[in-house]
Design an enzyme around this catalytic site. Sequence first.
Site, PDB file in Angstrom:
ATOM      1  N   ASP A 236       2.743   2.772   2.880  1.00  0.00           N
ATOM      2  CA  ASP A 236       2.384   2.231   4.194  1.00  0.00           C
ATOM      3  C   ASP A 236       3.368   1.187   4.706  1.00  0.00           C
ATOM      4  O   ASP A 236       3.003   0.301   5.487  1.00  0.00           O
ATOM      5  CB  ASP A 236       0.963   1.632   4.157  1.00  0.00           C
ATOM      6  CG  ASP A 236      -0.104   2.697   3.972  1.00  0.00           C
ATOM      7  OD1 ASP A 236       0.096   3.819   4.459  1.00  0.00           O
ATOM      8  OD2 ASP A 236      -1.138   2.399   3.342  1.00  0.00           O
ATOM      9  N   GLN A 237       4.627   1.290   4.295  1.00  0.00           N
ATOM     10  CA  GLN A 237       5.636   0.328   4.736  1.00  0.00           C
ATOM     11  C   GLN A 237       6.769   0.994   5.517  1.00  0.00           C
ATOM     12  O   GLN A 237       7.772   0.358   5.791  1.00  0.00           O
ATOM     13  CB  GLN A 237       6.211  -0.416   3.522  1.00  0.00           C
ATOM     14  CG  GLN A 237       5.196  -1.246   2.758  1.00  0.00           C
ATOM     15  CD  GLN A 237       4.603  -2.347   3.605  1.00  0.00           C
ATOM     16  OE1 GLN A 237       5.318  -3.112   4.249  1.00  0.00           O
ATOM     17  NE2 GLN A 237       3.284  -2.447   3.615  1.00  0.00           N
TER      18      GLN A 237
END
Length: 293
Positions: A236-237
């Site tokens: 999720d980066q």
Amino acid sequence: MSENNTATVRLTISCADRPGIVAAVSGFLQQRGFNIVHSDQHSTDPEGGAFFMRNEFLLPSRDESLFERVKEEFQAEVADPFGMSWNMHPAWKRRKTAILVSKLDHALMELLWRFRRGELETDITMVVSNHEDLRQSVESFGVPFHHVPVGKRLRAKVAAEDIILDHMKGQADLVVLARYMQILTPEFVSHYPGRIINIHHSFLPAFVGADPYRRAFERGVKLVGATAHYVTEELDQGPIIEQDVIRVNHNHTVEDLKRHGADIERHVLARAVRWHLEDRVIVHGNKTIVFKR
């Protein structure tokens, strides 16, 4: 894409900013009689910054040999002298999209609905799920559905991913995670660099894990939103493509928050997918430049 623009080509460029880039690109196209029908550009800093451009131009026909020759000449005459990273895509060639989903159907159904309406420039070649729940809904759109269970142990996860990759071989230019509740391994991600789009709620990193809406409700959050981003090895980066929020208040229940969240998620994901398919997104480090109309 209109009937008059059936030979449209999209050109995206990124390079160090310096004088003469726009003139070189437009001059290259003008010398060959190609009409530029749309152009966007952005510079992070005119002195020593990075430059980004997206052009749409028309070829006289869909001649593949002409298209390949234009690419070769552009590389030699423009891209190499300016040290460009670039991509040239014929808009008449529809990319293939595979969708991965678990049980929640809101994001998936939005994409399938827009696909059927002709709002997405793609062919959805399959939906892959670790559950059987959505088979009937997917097949009602005439899209193949593949059930691939995923075990909890790493070996089982890798085996499942191998099956998914085999299904997608030659059938996926883009992979969309429409609430696929599995963490992909770095090996899987490496097969589609910059071509996997994920959607998640806006509560990360504050409310990680199970039942985030209930915990957000208990904290009295005032905004519910969603983030669509490219998937990288770091969970999720990846570079963010699109985000949106809606304001909520004390009158909203947990179920209200979930409903608003699902609504935001499906629209944010659909926009991100559409912009990717229309070559409107350029990745710059861990950020994106998004040329919107």
